[in-house]
Design a protein around this motif. Structure first.
Motif, PDB file in Angstrom:
ATOM      1  N   GLN A   1       2.403  53.213 100.305  1.00  0.00           N
ATOM      2  CA  GLN A   1       2.554  52.010 100.386  1.00  0.00           C
ATOM      3  C   GLN A   1       3.926  51.304 100.300  1.00  0.00           C
TER       4      GLN A   1
ATOM      5  N   THR B   1       8.757  44.413  89.363  1.00  0.00           N
ATOM      6  CA  THR B   1       8.750  44.026  90.960  1.00  0.00           C
ATOM      7  C   THR B   1       9.620  42.862  91.318  1.00  0.00           C
TER       8      THR B   1
ATOM      9  N   ASP C   1      10.064  44.068  97.898  1.00  0.00           N
ATOM     10  CA  ASP C   1       9.133  43.932  98.515  1.00  0.00           C
ATOM     11  C   ASP C   1       7.897  44.596  98.487  1.00  0.00           C
ATOM     12  N   ILE C   2       6.999  43.975  97.648  1.00  0.00           N
ATOM     13  CA  ILE C   2       5.637  44.762  97.262  1.00  0.00           C
ATOM     14  C   ILE C   2       4.567  44.294  98.006  1.00  0.00           C
ATOM     15  N   PRO C   3       3.652  45.341  98.831  1.00  0.00           N
ATOM     16  CA  PRO C   3       2.426  44.854  99.466  1.00  0.00           C
ATOM     17  C   PRO C   3       1.727  44.273  98.315  1.00  0.00           C
ATOM     18  N   LYS C   4       0.718  43.328  98.861  1.00  0.00           N
ATOM     19  CA  LYS C   4      -0.209  42.646  98.017  1.00  0.00           C
ATOM     20  C   LYS C   4      -1.496  43.420  97.441  1.00  0.00           C
ATOM     21  N   ASP C   5      -1.574  44.758  98.318  1.00  0.00           N
ATOM     22  CA  ASP C   5      -2.705  45.341  97.957  1.00  0.00           C
ATOM     23  C   ASP C   5      -2.433  46.822  97.381  1.00  0.00           C
ATOM     24  N   LEU C   6      -1.185  46.729  96.799  1.00  0.00           N
ATOM     25  CA  LEU C   6      -0.544  47.947  96.152  1.00  0.00           C
ATOM     26  C   LEU C   6      -1.510  48.396  94.962  1.00  0.00           C
ATOM     27  N   ASP C   7      -1.704  49.866  95.089  1.00  0.00           N
ATOM     28  CA  ASP C   7      -2.628  50.568  94.031  1.00  0.00           C
ATOM     29  C   ASP C   7      -1.975  51.305  93.099  1.00  0.00           C
TER      30      ASP C   7
END
Length: 167
Positions: free
Chosen positions: A22, A2, A6-12
């Motif tokens: 996402q 990562t 720019d990674i979302p905090k809630d990346l699943d």
């Protein structure tokens, strides 16, 4: 994987479709898959394993970022054919190793990616430190046999515990 993305905090990553949405990779994912397969024409099975790996959406996100920065993704991926160190090791982890190697070549200039640094494990050293594995034939021949079998302490048997009243 990562770093720099720019990674979302809630990346699943357990839900591939959701992770790709996402990361805004919905339509381009097939193209990124094709690019990897074209870079490894003799390793289609391994490429399929990388694409189905849990971390694949992160690799696709790195490819998307590189394209937005006008960097030559295909030229970077060509490094996978020259450095095949990702092929070394246990077969069940080859997809994950290829994901790591792909991320590695994407982060270096085309043709300049040094071999990916992977920790080396000495199987002999691992066995000698293991509480559940007995000595190998070579070790047994070098010295006297141990007094007890190589059984972990929690597995050793002892006298049976008496329960209840005796008749």
């Amino acid at each position: 994987l990562t770093d720099g993305l720019d990674i979302p905090k809630d990346l699943d990553l357990n839900n591939r479709e959701k992770a790709l949405r996402q990361l805004a990779i919905t339509g381009d994912n097939a193209r990124y898959v094709r690019m990897l397969k074209e870079a490894l024409p003799d390793h289609a099975r391994e490429a399929d394993l990388a694409v189905t790996a849990k971390q694949w959406p992160l690799v696709a996100a790195r490819m998307a970022k590189m394209e937005s920065e006008k960097k030559p993704v295909a030229e970077h991926l060509a490094g996978l054919a020259t450095d095949t160190s990702w092929m070394q090791g246990p077969s069940p982890q080859i997809g994950s190793r290829l994901v790591q190697a792909t991320n590695h070549v994407l982060r270096h200039a085309p043709g300049e990616a040094p071999p990916a640094a992977r920790p080396r494990v000495s199987t002999a050293a691992a066995r000698s430190q293991s509480a559940t594995v007995g000595p190998t034939k070579g070790q047994a021949a070098k010295g006297a046999a141990p007094a007890e079998a190589g059984v972990a302490a929690h597995r050793q048997t002892g006298p049976a515990v008496k329960q209840g009243k005796a008749r």
